[in-house]
Structure formats: structure tokens, C-alpha cells
Design a protein around this motif. Structure first.
Motif, PDB file in Angstrom:
ATOM      1  N   THR A 135      45.543  39.274  37.054  1.00  0.00           N
ATOM      2  CA  THR A 135      44.984  38.488  36.105  1.00  0.00           C
ATOM      3  C   THR A 135      43.395  38.852  35.887  1.00  0.00           C
ATOM      4  O   THR A 135      43.023  38.369  34.736  1.00  0.00           O
ATOM      5  CB  THR A 135      45.160  36.945  36.088  1.00  0.00           C
ATOM      6  OG1 THR A 135      44.586  36.795  37.406  1.00  0.00           O
ATOM      7  CG2 THR A 135      46.701  36.503  36.275  1.00  0.00           C
TER       8      THR A 135
ATOM      9  N   LYS B  76      41.318  37.217  37.492  1.00  0.00           N
ATOM     10  CA  LYS B  76      40.617  36.106  37.916  1.00  0.00           C
ATOM     11  C   LYS B  76      40.932  35.849  39.366  1.00  0.00           C
ATOM     12  O   LYS B  76      41.686  36.348  39.971  1.00  0.00           O
ATOM     13  CB  LYS B  76      41.216  34.970  37.206  1.00  0.00           C
ATOM     14  CG  LYS B  76      41.026  35.066  35.617  1.00  0.00           C
ATOM     15  CD  LYS B  76      41.301  34.081  34.937  1.00  0.00           C
ATOM     16  CE  LYS B  76      41.383  34.335  33.540  1.00  0.00           C
ATOM     17  NZ  LYS B  76      40.277  35.180  32.814  1.00  0.00           N
ATOM     18  N   SER B  77      39.879  35.095  40.117  1.00  0.00           N
ATOM     19  CA  SER B  77      40.095  34.647  41.340  1.00  0.00           C
ATOM     20  C   SER B  77      40.959  33.484  41.606  1.00  0.00           C
ATOM     21  O   SER B  77      40.536  32.204  41.115  1.00  0.00           O
ATOM     22  CB  SER B  77      38.504  34.203  41.768  1.00  0.00           C
ATOM     23  OG  SER B  77      38.341  34.101  43.511  1.00  0.00           O
ATOM     24  N   TYR B  78      41.811  33.492  42.482  1.00  0.00           N
ATOM     25  CA  TYR B  78      42.711  32.485  42.953  1.00  0.00           C
ATOM     26  C   TYR B  78      42.736  32.270  44.529  1.00  0.00           C
ATOM     27  O   TYR B  78      42.501  33.382  45.258  1.00  0.00           O
ATOM     28  CB  TYR B  78      44.227  32.838  42.525  1.00  0.00           C
ATOM     29  CG  TYR B  78      44.269  32.554  40.982  1.00  0.00           C
ATOM     30  CD1 TYR B  78      44.605  31.471  40.412  1.00  0.00           C
ATOM     31  CD2 TYR B  78      44.265  33.777  40.014  1.00  0.00           C
ATOM     32  CE1 TYR B  78      44.730  31.316  39.022  1.00  0.00           C
ATOM     33  CE2 TYR B  78      44.303  33.579  38.694  1.00  0.00           C
ATOM     34  CZ  TYR B  78      44.675  32.418  38.284  1.00  0.00           C
ATOM     35  OH  TYR B  78      44.690  32.466  36.916  1.00  0.00           O
ATOM     36  N   ARG B  79      43.218  31.135  44.898  1.00  0.00           N
ATOM     37  CA  ARG B  79      43.304  31.045  46.423  1.00  0.00           C
ATOM     38  C   ARG B  79      44.114  29.658  46.579  1.00  0.00           C
ATOM     39  O   ARG B  79      44.106  28.965  45.905  1.00  0.00           O
ATOM     40  CB  ARG B  79      41.741  30.851  47.109  1.00  0.00           C
ATOM     41  CG  ARG B  79      41.078  29.670  46.376  1.00  0.00           C
ATOM     42  CD  ARG B  79      39.611  29.597  46.892  1.00  0.00           C
ATOM     43  NE  ARG B  79      38.698  28.633  46.148  1.00  0.00           N
ATOM     44  CZ  ARG B  79      39.036  27.168  46.299  1.00  0.00           C
ATOM     45  NH1 ARG B  79      39.632  26.681  47.090  1.00  0.00           N
ATOM     46  NH2 ARG B  79      38.231  26.608  45.563  1.00  0.00           N
TER      47      ARG B  79
ATOM     48  N   ARG C  90      42.332  28.098  40.977  1.00  0.00           N
ATOM     49  CA  ARG C  90      41.667  29.148  40.285  1.00  0.00           C
ATOM     50  C   ARG C  90      40.038  28.718  40.548  1.00  0.00           C
ATOM     51  O   ARG C  90      39.574  27.721  40.180  1.00  0.00           O
ATOM     52  CB  ARG C  90      41.860  29.480  38.984  1.00  0.00           C
ATOM     53  CG  ARG C  90      41.071  30.682  38.552  1.00  0.00           C
ATOM     54  CD  ARG C  90      41.578  30.857  37.098  1.00  0.00           C
ATOM     55  NE  ARG C  90      40.274  30.269  36.032  1.00  0.00           N
ATOM     56  CZ  ARG C  90      40.138  30.494  35.078  1.00  0.00           C
ATOM     57  NH1 ARG C  90      41.190  30.945  34.222  1.00  0.00           N
ATOM     58  NH2 ARG C  90      39.024  30.146  34.460  1.00  0.00           N
ATOM     59  N   THR C  91      39.377  29.837  41.296  1.00  0.00           N
ATOM     60  CA  THR C  91      37.835  29.635  41.512  1.00  0.00           C
ATOM     61  C   THR C  91      37.217  29.694  40.089  1.00  0.00           C
ATOM     62  O   THR C  91      37.517  31.001  39.699  1.00  0.00           O
ATOM     63  CB  THR C  91      37.507  30.573  42.465  1.00  0.00           C
ATOM     64  OG1 THR C  91      37.964  30.448  43.776  1.00  0.00           O
ATOM     65  CG2 THR C  91      35.972  30.384  42.672  1.00  0.00           C
TER      66      THR C  91
ATOM     67  N   ALA D 284      45.361  37.567  41.613  1.00  0.00           N
ATOM     68  CA  ALA D 284      43.971  37.891  41.232  1.00  0.00           C
ATOM     69  C   ALA D 284      43.865  39.392  40.622  1.00  0.00           C
ATOM     70  O   ALA D 284      43.129  39.367  39.701  1.00  0.00           O
ATOM     71  CB  ALA D 284      43.134  37.936  42.658  1.00  0.00           C
TER      72      ALA D 284
ATOM     73  N   VAL E  99      48.430  35.153  46.320  1.00  0.00           N
ATOM     74  CA  VAL E  99      47.076  34.991  45.479  1.00  0.00           C
ATOM     75  C   VAL E  99      46.219  36.034  45.368  1.00  0.00           C
ATOM     76  O   VAL E  99      45.499  36.414  44.188  1.00  0.00           O
ATOM     77  CB  VAL E  99      46.306  33.755  46.096  1.00  0.00           C
ATOM     78  CG1 VAL E  99      46.969  32.426  45.963  1.00  0.00           C
ATOM     79  CG2 VAL E  99      45.550  34.160  47.649  1.00  0.00           C
TER      80      VAL E  99
END
Length: 187
Positions: free
Chosen positions: A49, A51-54, A183-184, A46, A42
Motif C-alpha cells: 500500500t 503506507k505504514s502499518y504495525r 496504520r501509523t 506496507a 504488516v
């Protein structure tokens, strides 16, 4: 997460190579990954991309798996119907299968019952006593163990219900363990 998605991270040098146990890669779930490995993925995703992933929290995972139901499974209480929705001991030939081959739940999510256990963000706790009420991950605790959800291809249907949970050390790797990401979104 599929082996193809995992292999992109490996090719970028951000994730460790993992074995497919001879079952194949591509659209099969990423396996033999630890909770720590999932976090490496993750973090790479992040960066890749922007973008925020977790990993999802345990509460988020169960909410998504249940898809608005209160039954044992996202499709009802009849374990006999599981073969239409997930890979389990009775239909898997004791191996993983490509993701998305069974029916999705009402939210359109595939493989929430069986195929592989999925790491979630939460630390291991034997019950929900003291868990956050807002659905966030329960990261405090005396153990470094982490929770997994969903069951795997090797288990009977009774172990693949929406509320099934299991706890193992964060560095545990196995052919029946993978993960899912969320994805946050910006508020």
C-alpha cells in the motif's frame, strides 16, 4: 484481520499458509498466526500500500477496546450483555465466527471482546510497572514472549474484559490467536 486479508498476503508469497481448522475462511478472523507471522503481514501490507502499518501497542489496544469507558467491558460491567458484543464460551459453539457480527464498541470497533486473542507489539511483562507512559509499545525486557489481548471464543465472559491480557512466545500459533493492525499516520 480476516482470513481473506491473510490469504492475499499468502497469495503474494509474503506470509505462510495457515489452517482455518475446518471452520471456513473469508470473513472469519485470521487464525493460527504467530506474532512473527503478524509482522510478516504488516511488512507486506506496507509494501503493498505504501503506507505504514504495525500491530498496536498494548496501551493502544486497550484504549481502543475500552472506547472511553472505565468499566470491565466497553459496554459496561454486566457480563450477561457480552453475548451481544462478542463470541465467547457460551455462544460460539467453540469456534471462531465471521468478524463484525456482534455490536461494535463506541469507537465502532468490532470483536474486541472474544472471538480470537490478538497479538500486540509489546514484550511480555507480568505488570505495568515500568511501562512507557506515552502509550508506545514496551519493547524492552528479558523475555521474548509477547502480549495478547481480547480473549477468545473458548473463554468465559470474565476472561474477555477490556483489561484482560495474556503472554506467550512470539512463535506460538493456535486456532484461537489472530491479530489486529493499526496504520501509523503522518504527523
Amino acid at each position: 484481520m480476516t482470513m481473506a486479508e491473510w490469504d492475499a498476503c499468502v497469495a503474494a508469497g509474503a506470509c505462510p499458509a495457515t489452517s482455518d481448522t475446518g471452520w471456513g475462511r473469508g470473513m472469519r478472523p485470521a487464525i493460527n498466526v504467530s506474532w512473527d507471522d503478524a509482522h510478516a503481514y504488516v511488512a507486506w501490507l506496507a509494501r503493498h500500500t505504501g503506507k505504514s502499518y504495525r500491530p498496536p501497542s498494548e496501551a493502544e489496544w486497550e484504549y481502543a477496546a475500552r472506547a472511553g469507558t472505565t468499566t470491565l467491558y466497553s459496554f459496561g460491567d454486566d457480563a450477561a450483555a457480552l453475548d451481544d458484543h462478542g463470541w465467547n464460551k457460551g455462544n460460539s459453539e467453540r469456534m471462531t465466527h465471521p468478524v463484525g457480527e456482534k455490536k461494535p464498541n463506541a469507537f465502532g470497533l468490532y470483536d474486541v471482546h472474544g472471538n480470537v486473542w490478538e497479538w500486540v507489539e509489546d514484550r511480555g511483562h507480568p505488570s505495568y510497572d515500568g511501562a512507557p507512559a506515552d502509550g508506545s509499545a514496551w519493547v524492552e525486557g528479558v523475555t521474548s514472549d509477547r502480549m495478547m489481548r481480547g480473549g477468545d471464543f473458548f473463554f468465559d465472559p470474565s476472561f474477555l474484559r477490556s483489561g484482560q491480557r495474556y503472554m506467550l512466545p512470539s512463535n506460538f500459533r493456535n486456532y484461537s490467536v489472530g491479530f489486529r493492525v493499526v496504520r501509523t499516520l503522518d504527523q
